[in-house]
Design a protein around this motif. Structure first.
Motif, PDB file in Angstrom:
ATOM      1  N   PRO A  10       0.821  -1.215   0.000  1.00  7.91           N
ATOM      2  CA  PRO A  10       0.000   0.000   0.000  1.00  7.91           C
ATOM      3  C   PRO A  10       0.856   1.266   0.000  1.00  7.91           C
ATOM      4  O   PRO A  10       2.023   1.251   0.377  1.00  7.91           O
ATOM      5  N   GLY A  11       0.261   2.373  -0.419  1.00  3.99           N
ATOM      6  CA  GLY A  11       0.910   3.680  -0.321  1.00  3.99           C
ATOM      7  C   GLY A  11       1.615   4.115  -1.588  1.00  3.99           C
ATOM      8  O   GLY A  11       1.566   3.461  -2.622  1.00  3.99           O
ATOM      9  N   ASN A  12       2.267   5.279  -1.460  1.00  2.11           N
ATOM     10  CA  ASN A  12       3.015   5.817  -2.593  1.00  2.11           C
ATOM     11  C   ASN A  12       4.408   5.183  -2.644  1.00  2.11           C
ATOM     12  O   ASN A  12       4.705   4.239  -1.922  1.00  2.11           O
ATOM     13  N   ALA A  13       5.273   5.710  -3.493  1.00  2.00           N
ATOM     14  CA  ALA A  13       6.587   5.100  -3.709  1.00  2.00           C
ATOM     15  C   ALA A  13       7.445   5.125  -2.442  1.00  2.00           C
ATOM     16  O   ALA A  13       8.167   4.158  -2.167  1.00  2.00           O
ATOM     17  N   TRP A  14       7.382   6.208  -1.659  1.00  3.41           N
ATOM     18  CA  TRP A  14       8.185   6.287  -0.432  1.00  3.41           C
ATOM     19  C   TRP A  14       7.729   5.266   0.605  1.00  3.41           C
ATOM     20  O   TRP A  14       8.553   4.625   1.253  1.00  3.41           O
ATOM     21  N   VAL A  15       6.433   5.110   0.734  1.00  4.14           N
ATOM     22  CA  VAL A  15       5.898   4.129   1.687  1.00  4.14           C
ATOM     23  C   VAL A  15       6.239   2.719   1.229  1.00  4.14           C
ATOM     24  O   VAL A  15       6.633   1.865   2.029  1.00  4.14           O
ATOM     25  N   LYS A  16       6.107   2.472  -0.065  1.00  5.19           N
ATOM     26  CA  LYS A  16       6.448   1.156  -0.595  1.00  5.19           C
ATOM     27  C   LYS A  16       7.932   0.849  -0.401  1.00  5.19           C
ATOM     28  O   LYS A  16       8.301  -0.276  -0.078  1.00  5.19           O
ATOM     29  N   ALA A  17       8.788   1.846  -0.599  1.00  3.64           N
ATOM     30  CA  ALA A  17      10.222   1.645  -0.409  1.00  3.64           C
ATOM     31  C   ALA A  17      10.530   1.325   1.054  1.00  3.64           C
ATOM     32  O   ALA A  17      11.323   0.424   1.346  1.00  3.64           O
ATOM     33  N   LEU A  18       9.891   2.028   1.978  1.00  4.36           N
ATOM     34  CA  LEU A  18      10.101   1.776   3.398  1.00  4.36           C
ATOM     35  C   LEU A  18       9.594   0.393   3.783  1.00  4.36           C
ATOM     36  O   LEU A  18      10.273  -0.352   4.501  1.00  4.36           O
ATOM     37  N   LEU A  19       8.426   0.018   3.307  1.00  2.00           N
ATOM     38  CA  LEU A  19       7.887  -1.311   3.592  1.00  2.00           C
ATOM     39  C   LEU A  19       8.751  -2.411   2.972  1.00  2.00           C
ATOM     40  O   LEU A  19       8.935  -3.465   3.576  1.00  2.00           O
ATOM     41  N   SER A  20       9.289  -2.155   1.788  1.00  2.00           N
ATOM     42  CA  SER A  20      10.183  -3.129   1.160  1.00  2.00           C
ATOM     43  C   SER A  20      11.448  -3.315   1.994  1.00  2.00           C
ATOM     44  O   SER A  20      11.929  -4.450   2.163  1.00  2.00           O
ATOM     45  N   LEU A  21      11.989  -2.237   2.516  1.00  6.61           N
ATOM     46  CA  LEU A  21      13.171  -2.318   3.371  1.00  6.61           C
ATOM     47  C   LEU A  21      12.858  -3.094   4.647  1.00  6.61           C
ATOM     48  O   LEU A  21      13.648  -3.950   5.071  1.00  6.61           O
ATOM     49  N   ILE A  22      11.719  -2.826   5.249  1.00  5.41           N
ATOM     50  CA  ILE A  22      11.319  -3.546   6.462  1.00  5.41           C
ATOM     51  C   ILE A  22      11.141  -5.032   6.165  1.00  5.41           C
ATOM     52  O   ILE A  22      11.572  -5.889   6.952  1.00  5.41           O
ATOM     53  N   LEU A  23      10.519  -5.365   5.044  1.00  3.48           N
ATOM     54  CA  LEU A  23      10.352  -6.772   4.669  1.00  3.48           C
ATOM     55  C   LEU A  23      11.695  -7.458   4.447  1.00  3.48           C
ATOM     56  O   LEU A  23      11.895  -8.599   4.882  1.00  3.48           O
TER      57      LEU A  23
END
Length: 58
Positions: A10-23
């Protein structure tokens, strides 16, 4: 596979990048805490074939 994950976050590119890093960090954590210690006794890295009573110099 990475495209599928990116599209489903979910979210825009910044949120997706942060979630990808957390994953990615969560996967690394699980590997180091559970998978690698479980697999370590199964790996042949401690099987050495060096003779104890012989030296390398004549």
């Amino acid at each position: 596979m990475y495209g599928w994950i990116w599209r489903h976050l979910p979210g825009n590119a910044w949120v997706k990048a942060l979630l990808s890093l957390i994953l990615a960090l969560a996967v690394v954590y699980v590997l180091f805490q559970y998978v690698f210690p479980w697999a370590e006794p199964l790996l042949p890295f401690n099987d050495v074939t060096v003779d104890e009573g012989r030296s390398a110099t004549p």
